[in-house]
Design a protein around this motif. Structure first.
Motif, PDB file in Angstrom:
ATOM      1  N   SER A  94       0.812  -1.223   0.000  1.00  0.00           N
ATOM      2  CA  SER A  94       0.000   0.000   0.000  1.00  0.00           C
ATOM      3  C   SER A  94       0.840   1.265   0.000  1.00  0.00           C
ATOM      4  O   SER A  94       0.297   2.368  -0.094  1.00  0.00           O
ATOM      5  N   GLY A 126      -7.617  -0.806  -1.471  1.00  0.00           N
ATOM      6  CA  GLY A 126      -6.176  -0.889  -1.692  1.00  0.00           C
ATOM      7  C   GLY A 126      -5.656   0.203  -2.600  1.00  0.00           C
ATOM      8  O   GLY A 126      -4.666   0.874  -2.283  1.00  0.00           O
ATOM      9  N   GLN A 130      -3.122   3.255  -1.891  1.00  0.00           N
ATOM     10  CA  GLN A 130      -1.918   3.379  -2.709  1.00  0.00           C
ATOM     11  C   GLN A 130      -1.799   4.771  -3.307  1.00  0.00           C
ATOM     12  O   GLN A 130      -0.736   5.396  -3.258  1.00  0.00           O
TER      13      GLN A 130
END
Length: 229
Positions: A94, A126, A130
């Protein structure tokens, strides 16, 4: 280049295409007995089993597949790793940084009036994390995760779903990725393709060639901007 007009939507793969996976060498290597050389094998195993789940009409979170793949690679190399430790390694997924040229390339594409959409095998949460950690959130008009559809790229249905989500025809979409399998899948789904030829990445020789093939995203951006609106 055969096609001289601009695509309506630019779709971007995320992992390895926009974000640099190499920073995970330390965490993956540490988990695998200091075998940093096993990082590519781990990632390819993760991709392999994402396809296994799709073909078997199953769906499992990409991070969970990544942890399972880490255990498989460890077992094949006589390395012991617990399920908990494998999941802990995935937390580094991440916090991947963008490749050096990515922010500049996205800036010029955005300034040129393009619609930018991410299309990733990572989960919805996710990719949100990110992009937040990488400072990329504001560049994108939409973030699409295969989690919302229940199949992984390069299943043809994924590209059809993504085009429909954006309200455009396949011919008006271009997939921008550093994976030959992603480019092949998109082109076979009627999309256009732009390959980021990052080190160690190759196009699939049995698939049609994409219209753009450059070693970094900034060079791809320059070619996209040069197309007629």
């Amino acid at each position: 280049m055969e096609t001289k007009t601009r695509p309506k939507v630019l779709f971007f793969d995320v992992n390895e295409s926009l974000l640099d996976l190499n920073v995970m060498k330390k965490s993956v290597g540490k988990a695998l007995g200091d075998r940093e050389d096993l990082l590519p094998l781990w990632f390819s195993t993760m991709l392999h089993y994402s396809l296994v789940t799709t073909l078997s009409e199953q769906f499992t979170d990409f991070s969970a597949i990544g942890a399972a793949a880490l255990q498989m690679v460890a077992a094949n190399n006589a390395i012991t790793i617990s399920e908990e430790d494998a999941k802990e390694v995935m937390t580094a997924f991440s916090a991947l940084p963008p490749h050096p040229e990515v922010k500049e390339a996205l800036t010029v594409l955005k300034d040129a009036g393009y619609t930018l959409v991410s299309l990733t095998n990572s989960s919805t949460k996710g990719v949100e994390t990110q992009f937040k950690n990488a400072g990329l959130t504001h560049f994108f008009d939409e973030r699409l995760s295969v989690e919302a559809f229940g199949k992984y790229k390069p299943a043809k249905d994924v590209y059809t779903w993504a085009a429909n989500k954006m309200g455009v025809a396949p011919k008006d979409c271009i997939m921008i990725a550093a994976h030959g399998w992603d480019i092949a899948g998109a082109i076979w789904a009627g999309w256009r393709g732009a390959f980021i030829a990052r080190p160690g990445k190759q196009l699939y020789p049995l698939a049609p060639l994409p219209e753009i093939n450059e070693p970094n995203l900034l060079l791809i951006a320059e070619k996209l901007i040069a197309l007629k609106a």
